[in-house]
Design a protein around this motif. Structure first.
Motif, PDB file in Angstrom:
ATOM      1  N   VAL A   1       0.688  -6.703  -7.390  1.00 58.79           N
ATOM      2  CA  VAL A   1       0.640  -5.324  -6.898  1.00 58.79           C
ATOM      3  C   VAL A   1      -0.095  -5.314  -5.556  1.00 58.79           C
ATOM      4  N   PRO A   2       0.439  -4.573  -4.564  1.00 61.32           N
ATOM      5  CA  PRO A   2      -0.307  -4.403  -3.309  1.00 61.32           C
ATOM      6  C   PRO A   2      -1.461  -3.441  -3.567  1.00 61.32           C
ATOM      7  N   SER A   3      -2.699  -3.864  -3.313  1.00 64.32           N
ATOM      8  CA  SER A   3      -3.835  -3.050  -3.762  1.00 64.32           C
ATOM      9  C   SER A   3      -4.161  -1.885  -2.832  1.00 64.32           C
ATOM     10  N   ASN A   4      -3.704  -1.931  -1.579  1.00 64.35           N
ATOM     11  CA  ASN A   4      -4.084  -0.865  -0.648  1.00 64.35           C
ATOM     12  C   ASN A   4      -2.919   0.089  -0.373  1.00 64.35           C
ATOM     13  N   SER A   5      -2.732   1.062  -1.298  1.00 67.70           N
ATOM     14  CA  SER A   5      -1.570   1.943  -1.156  1.00 67.70           C
ATOM     15  C   SER A   5      -1.741   2.934  -0.004  1.00 67.70           C
ATOM     16  N   THR A   6      -2.987   3.327   0.294  1.00 67.86           N
ATOM     17  CA  THR A   6      -3.211   4.238   1.426  1.00 67.86           C
ATOM     18  C   THR A   6      -2.710   3.600   2.715  1.00 67.86           C
ATOM     19  N   LEU A   7      -3.013   2.319   2.850  1.00 66.23           N
ATOM     20  CA  LEU A   7      -2.592   1.600   4.051  1.00 66.23           C
ATOM     21  C   LEU A   7      -1.061   1.524   4.134  1.00 66.23           C
ATOM     22  N   ILE A   8      -0.418   1.377   2.982  1.00 62.18           N
ATOM     23  CA  ILE A   8       1.054   1.353   2.979  1.00 62.18           C
ATOM     24  C   ILE A   8       1.593   2.682   3.509  1.00 62.18           C
ATOM     25  N   HIS A   9       1.017   3.792   3.006  1.00 62.73           N
ATOM     26  CA  HIS A   9       1.451   5.111   3.494  1.00 62.73           C
ATOM     27  C   HIS A   9       1.236   5.226   5.001  1.00 62.73           C
ATOM     28  N   ASN A  10       0.084   4.775   5.454  1.00 65.43           N
ATOM     29  CA  ASN A  10      -0.223   4.894   6.883  1.00 65.43           C
ATOM     30  C   ASN A  10       0.740   4.080   7.736  1.00 65.43           C
ATOM     31  N   VAL A  11       1.025   2.875   7.292  1.00 68.76           N
ATOM     32  CA  VAL A  11       1.940   2.020   8.060  1.00 68.76           C
ATOM     33  C   VAL A  11       3.347   2.625   8.072  1.00 68.76           C
ATOM     34  N   VAL A  12       3.770   3.139   6.917  1.00 71.00           N
ATOM     35  CA  VAL A  12       5.091   3.765   6.854  1.00 71.00           C
ATOM     36  C   VAL A  12       5.149   4.958   7.815  1.00 71.00           C
ATOM     37  N   ASN A  13       4.119   5.814   7.749  1.00 73.80           N
ATOM     38  CA  ASN A  13       4.123   7.009   8.597  1.00 73.80           C
ATOM     39  C   ASN A  13       4.075   6.672  10.083  1.00 73.80           C
ATOM     40  N   ALA A  14       3.392   5.588  10.419  1.00 73.12           N
ATOM     41  CA  ALA A  14       3.263   5.217  11.833  1.00 73.12           C
ATOM     42  C   ALA A  14       4.521   4.539  12.366  1.00 73.12           C
ATOM     43  N   ASN A  15       5.356   4.022  11.457  1.00 73.10           N
ATOM     44  CA  ASN A  15       6.494   3.218  11.917  1.00 73.10           C
ATOM     45  C   ASN A  15       7.863   3.786  11.557  1.00 73.10           C
ATOM     46  N   PHE A  16       7.872   4.862  10.772  1.00 75.28           N
ATOM     47  CA  PHE A  16       9.157   5.437  10.368  1.00 75.28           C
ATOM     48  C   PHE A  16       8.999   6.945  10.295  1.00 75.28           C
ATOM     49  N   THR A  17       9.788   7.678  11.075  1.00 73.77           N
ATOM     50  CA  THR A  17       9.536   9.117  11.202  1.00 73.77           C
ATOM     51  C   THR A  17      10.318   9.962  10.199  1.00 73.77           C
ATOM     52  N   SER A  18      11.383   9.433   9.611  1.00 72.69           N
ATOM     53  CA  SER A  18      12.166  10.230   8.659  1.00 72.69           C
ATOM     54  C   SER A  18      11.602  10.065   7.253  1.00 72.69           C
ATOM     55  N   GLN A  19      12.154  10.828   6.318  1.00 75.82           N
ATOM     56  CA  GLN A  19      11.754  10.663   4.922  1.00 75.82           C
ATOM     57  C   GLN A  19      12.323   9.353   4.391  1.00 75.82           C
ATOM     58  N   TYR A  20      11.632   8.775   3.432  1.00 76.48           N
ATOM     59  CA  TYR A  20      12.181   7.559   2.835  1.00 76.48           C
ATOM     60  C   TYR A  20      12.370   7.763   1.343  1.00 76.48           C
ATOM     61  N   ALA A  21      13.329   7.024   0.791  1.00 80.87           N
ATOM     62  CA  ALA A  21      13.620   7.147  -0.637  1.00 80.87           C
ATOM     63  C   ALA A  21      12.797   6.154  -1.445  1.00 80.87           C
ATOM     64  N   GLN A  22      12.505   4.994  -0.846  1.00 79.38           N
ATOM     65  CA  GLN A  22      11.787   3.968  -1.590  1.00 79.38           C
ATOM     66  C   GLN A  22      11.161   2.950  -0.645  1.00 79.38           C
ATOM     67  N   VAL A  23       9.939   2.552  -0.974  1.00 77.78           N
ATOM     68  CA  VAL A  23       9.295   1.442  -0.271  1.00 77.78           C
ATOM     69  C   VAL A  23       9.355   0.216  -1.181  1.00 77.78           C
ATOM     70  N   LEU A  24       9.749  -0.901  -0.595  1.00 84.37           N
ATOM     71  CA  LEU A  24       9.779  -2.171  -1.320  1.00 84.37           C
ATOM     72  C   LEU A  24       8.854  -3.147  -0.596  1.00 84.37           C
ATOM     73  N   ILE A  25       7.925  -3.733  -1.336  1.00 85.27           N
ATOM     74  CA  ILE A  25       7.010  -4.718  -0.755  1.00 85.27           C
ATOM     75  C   ILE A  25       7.512  -6.113  -1.131  1.00 85.27           C
ATOM     76  N   VAL A  26       7.725  -6.952  -0.131  1.00 88.55           N
ATOM     77  CA  VAL A  26       8.062  -8.351  -0.416  1.00 88.55           C
ATOM     78  C   VAL A  26       6.817  -9.178  -0.109  1.00 88.55           C
ATOM     79  N   ALA A  27       6.250  -9.768  -1.152  1.00 92.61           N
ATOM     80  CA  ALA A  27       5.020 -10.544  -1.003  1.00 92.61           C
ATOM     81  C   ALA A  27       5.381 -12.006  -0.751  1.00 92.61           C
ATOM     82  N   ASN A  28       4.741 -12.581   0.238  1.00 87.88           N
ATOM     83  CA  ASN A  28       5.091 -13.934   0.674  1.00 87.88           C
ATOM     84  C   ASN A  28       4.437 -14.995  -0.212  1.00 87.88           C
TER      85      ASN A  28
END
Ligand SMILES: [Zn+2]
Ligand SMILES: [Zn+2]
Length: 467
Positions: free
Chosen positions: A128-155
């Motif tokens: 599980v990605p532990s920092n969900s706030t950061l995920i929201h922030n990165v999404v908001n800073a890099n994508f301006t439209s609404q999104y249906a789903q975020v998928l995290i690919v962990a390396n």
């Protein structure tokens, strides 16, 4: 006091924006306008700057696989997918080795951008990605439209994944299948069809306490495509919870989604999107009387791969077009005055066995045609209605819920089956958004009743059974 809170909020806002870095965004799959279509955002975790090419190929692999699987492949034209190239300072994720089932896997610590870690809730494979706030922030800073789903690919090439607000997978060889499973959870709120623990039992699309096959929520599928009523287990709580199948993608890696889960994914798509992307003429068009023909066009539609959309055009309630994207009306056939043209789109996919589906998910465009000797003036309105009524059958009460795209004139009436009006339930202007109303029918005798809806110019009815 109020001012203080505002100041604090401003500080937080500033910090959040400062935290949210800009990253390159690459298109993995494009169907149409981000503001209309369903967007899947893939974010990498534990990929360094030097590993971004690998991230793109890892992301492509899972997205291509997802859309090779029914029903995603049937609705592939409804989706865009973008990869946000998030850069971590170190390669890899975290493994604290705190789960009881870690086996011989060594513990390790890296610095993944979103803090993805194995061993969550004491289970090794739960990453599980532990920092969900950061995920929201990165999404908001890099994508301006609404999104249906975020998928995290962990390396990491270790097996694992998780569903939840964000679907998460690794790069292990099974990860495309893991993504398909986790998308079932995250996108469509499907339950696991294996026993995941007592805490996970809940009423879901594919999980219920109801065992009567004639009342169960997937009653329309019982006996078809190996759908039945199956206990989760033979002991404890699992003996009183039921699932539709014994070989579904929500239980095992490899098989297809069972018919109930397939339907659940499609219904989620229907709830989230309006297949009418654009149409002409738009609101307020005026056409001189010299033009003999009036053209009405659905200029862009999202269509399933085998097109199962049912398109009906009605002029003053008479069908003038069936399964066509446009109609032409000869002005000379219209009398002076107001006429209504309505196009209604429903989805007749045979992957659905939903009672009254045509009045559960429908999209409409309504044109009012005002004809005078001076010419024709047109007004248009667009609406998408997403609707549910439950429980049905019921004993004492039922709930009506729907979601409106825009403010609408709504009237709802309850009729006896022989057409006598029993009660007016609603008659007012309702704002866009969710509407919910609980209707008490304790006073009615057992039998079938008809609930009629008029939402702007669309009319439909549903049968409710009182037991
Ligand atoms: Zn299933
Ligand atoms: Zn639907």
């Amino acid at each position: 006091m109020k001012k203080k809170i505002t100041t604090l909020l401003l500080i937080f806002l500033t910090i959040n924006i400062a935290n949210a870095q800009k990253f390159d965004v690459e298109t993995l799959k494009f169907s149409g306008n981000n503001d209309k279509y369903l967007n899947i955002l893939v974010l990498g975790d534990g990929y360094t700057a030097a590993e971004q090419t690998k991230f793109i190929s890892d992301s492509k692999k899972v997205i291509d696989y997802l859309f090779s699987q029914a029903p995603w492949k049937n609705y592939t034209n409804y989706f865009n997918a973008y990869a946000i190239k998030v850069i971590s300072t170190q390669s890899g994720v975290n493994h604290p080795k705190t789960a009881s089932d870690c086996g011989s896997k060594p513990s390790y610590t890296n610095n993944p951008y979103f803090g993805s870690t194995f061993d969550v809730a004491g289970i090794h494979r739960l990453i599980v990605p532990s920092n969900s706030t950061l995920i929201h922030n990165v999404v908001n800073a890099n994508f301006t439209s609404q999104y249906a789903q975020v998928l995290i690919v962990a390396n990491t090439s270790d097996y694992g994944g998780s569903g939840g607000e964000f679907a998460t997978s690794t790069t292990e060889v099974n990860s495309p299948e893991v993504v398909a499973h986790e998308m079932g959870h995250s996108f469509a709120a499907l339950a696991d069809e294996y026993f995941a623990g007592d805490d996970y039992f809940d009423e879901k699309t594919n999980m219920t306490k109801t065992s009567d096959p004639t009342l169960i929520k997937w009653k329309n599928w019982v006996g078809i495509n190996a759908v039945g009523v199956n206990k989760y287990g033979n002991t404890g709580l699992s003996a009183s919870w039921y699932k539709p199948h014994t070989n579904c993608k929500m239980q095992l890696l490899g098989p297809v989604y069972c018919s109930v889960c397939t339907q659940g994914i499609i219904e989620t798509i229907h709830r989230k999107v309006n297949p009418i992307v654009s149409y002409t003429p738009t609101n307020g068009a005026t056409i001189a009387s010299a033009n003999q023909y009036l053209d009405f066009n659905l200029t862009e539609l999202m269509k399933p791969v085998t097109n199962t959309l049912n398109i009906k055009w009605k002029l003053d309630n008479i069908i003038i077009g069936d399964n066509v994207d446009f109609v032409k009306i000869d002005q000379n056939t219209l009398s002076n005055g107001t006429h209504n043209l309505v196009v209604t789109i429903t989805d007749d996919s045979n992957l659905l066995k939903v009672d009254n589906h045509a009045s559960t998910h429908l999209s409409t465009v309504t044109w009012t045609i005002n004809k005078s000797n001076l010419g024709v003036k047109l007004d248009s309105f667009e609406n998408k209605i997403s609707y549910s009524m439950y429980p049905n059958p019921t004993t004492n009460s039922f709930k009506i819920e729907f979601e409106l795209d825009k403010q609408s004139e709504v009237s709802i009436d309850l009729y006896s089956i022989d057409g006598k009006k029993i009660r007016r339930i609603e008659n007012k202007t309702i704002d866009s958004g969710k509407y919910s109303n609980s209707i008490n029918i304790e006073d009615l005798s057992a039998g079938s009743y008809l609930l009629t809806f008029k939402i702007d110019h669309s009319k439909f009815s549903k049968i409710i059974i009182k037991q």
